[in-house]
Design a protein around this motif. Structure first.
Motif, PDB file in Angstrom:
ATOM      1  N   THR A   1       6.598  -3.987   5.958  1.00  0.00           N
ATOM      2  CA  THR A   1       5.340  -3.458   6.483  1.00  0.00           C
ATOM      3  C   THR A   1       4.557  -2.839   5.335  1.00  0.00           C
ATOM      4  N   THR A   2       3.246  -3.115   5.302  1.00  0.00           N
ATOM      5  CA  THR A   2       2.419  -2.643   4.194  1.00  0.00           C
ATOM      6  C   THR A   2       1.841  -1.262   4.466  1.00  0.00           C
ATOM      7  N   LEU A   3       2.019  -0.363   3.505  1.00  0.00           N
ATOM      8  CA  LEU A   3       1.312   0.911   3.485  1.00  0.00           C
ATOM      9  C   LEU A   3      -0.035   0.655   2.808  1.00  0.00           C
ATOM     10  N   GLN A   4      -1.108   0.682   3.590  1.00  0.00           N
ATOM     11  CA  GLN A   4      -2.424   0.317   3.076  1.00  0.00           C
ATOM     12  C   GLN A   4      -3.080   1.496   2.355  1.00  0.00           C
ATOM     13  N   PHE A   5      -3.348   1.331   1.074  1.00  0.00           N
ATOM     14  CA  PHE A   5      -4.008   2.396   0.318  1.00  0.00           C
ATOM     15  C   PHE A   5      -5.376   2.698   0.925  1.00  0.00           C
ATOM     16  N   LYS A   6      -5.675   4.009   1.074  1.00  0.00           N
ATOM     17  CA  LYS A   6      -6.965   4.417   1.604  1.00  0.00           C
ATOM     18  C   LYS A   6      -7.716   5.344   0.649  1.00  0.00           C
ATOM     19  N   TYR A   7      -7.045   6.401   0.137  1.00  0.00           N
ATOM     20  CA  TYR A   7      -7.726   7.381  -0.699  1.00  0.00           C
ATOM     21  C   TYR A   7      -6.868   7.831  -1.878  1.00  0.00           C
TER      22      TYR A   7
END
Length: 269
Positions: free
Chosen positions: A157-163
């Motif tokens: 599962t991908t941890l989606q970069f946000k900030y």
């Protein structure tokens, strides 16, 4: 590693030590304690849950959060391999834990798994995961995983970069981070090595990737590490306020306020 059930009555935690964070060949105990009664005794919710299957490697980073449906989520990282694991279990109003499942592994969208060493996870009202992460002396980041992706999670599962998190002066925030928790208005509180910090909800809910500013609200003299809350806020308040004051006029309390911005707001009650 802390989490609170949706009723706000039982605090779940993973102890440090044998079968806890950093020891036990990937096996964890999950315990719970009643925060309503103020009890000083806890109970075993889940014993010897194996986070990494047959790997039998010790764990370093271990964090837990409970979403608005009383599903507890655990994110843990092996010391030796650097593999990040994702697991879940069911919490309830009695402080029990059932059906622990190793969901699979996780990886960061910006290929920075190595820096995923400190931090915490929290959930909004829609069941989306927010993951705060850094490594000692390195940049702090916020990742997200949507509820849909969590529900469908299997394998990786991908941890989606946000900030990227920056301080008041716009410099990279490089202090060890330990915990995050939502406020009732959708803002985030962050515990770090040298203070308690705040991320405003209006900023948090903007739709662009990039930087987000964190503001110090106080010292961390007590050494607070993890944070947990039963709030799972979806959005910020629809109104931004200016001045607010009240006065007593002939025995009647009158409240005055200035709204600076309103979104889909009809009336005040």
């Amino acid at each position: 590693a802390l989490g609170i059930n949706k009723e706000g009555s039982w605090l779940y935690y993973i102890p440090y030590g044998e079968f806890g964070e950093g020891k036990g060949e990937g096996k964890l105990w999950i315990r719970s304690i009643n925060v309503i009664t103020g009890s000083t005794s806890d109970k075993i919710a889940i014993s010897e849950f194996d986070m990494n299957g047959q790997a039998n490697n010790d764990l370093g980073f271990v964090r837990m959060g409970i979403d608005g449906n009383n599903v507890g989520w655990i994110v843990a990282k092996e010391n030796s391999s650097g593999t990040i694991y994702l697991a879940k279990f069911n919490a309830d109003e009695q402080g029990n834990g059932t059906n622990p499942v190793l969901v699979g592994t996780m990886t960061t969208s910006d290929n920075d798994d190595a820096s995923f060493a400190n931090g915490d996870i929290a959930f909004d009202n829609k069941g989306n995961m927010y993951a705060l992460s850094n490594s000692s002396g390195e940049a702090t980041k916020i990742y997200t995983v949507s509820k849909a992706n969590l529900d469908a999670a299997s394998g990786s599962t991908t941890l989606q970069f946000k900030y990227n998190v920056v301080d008041h002066d716009g410099n990279g925030f490089e202090k060890n981070v330990n915990g995050i928790a939502f406020s009732s208005t959708g803002s985030l509180y962050v515990s770090a090595a040298d203070g308690i910090f705040f991320i405003d909800a209006n900023t948090l809910n903007q739709n662009t990737q990039g930087q987000i500013r964190i503001i110090k609200r106080g010292d961390n003299d007590k050494g607070i590490a993890d944070l947990a809350t039963q709030y799972h806020s979806a959005t910020a308040l629809p109104v931004s306020y200016g001045y607010i004051y009240a006065e007593n006029i002939n025995g009647q309390l009158e409240v005055y306020w200035q709204s600076l911005q309103e979104k889909q707001t009809q009336s005040y009650t």
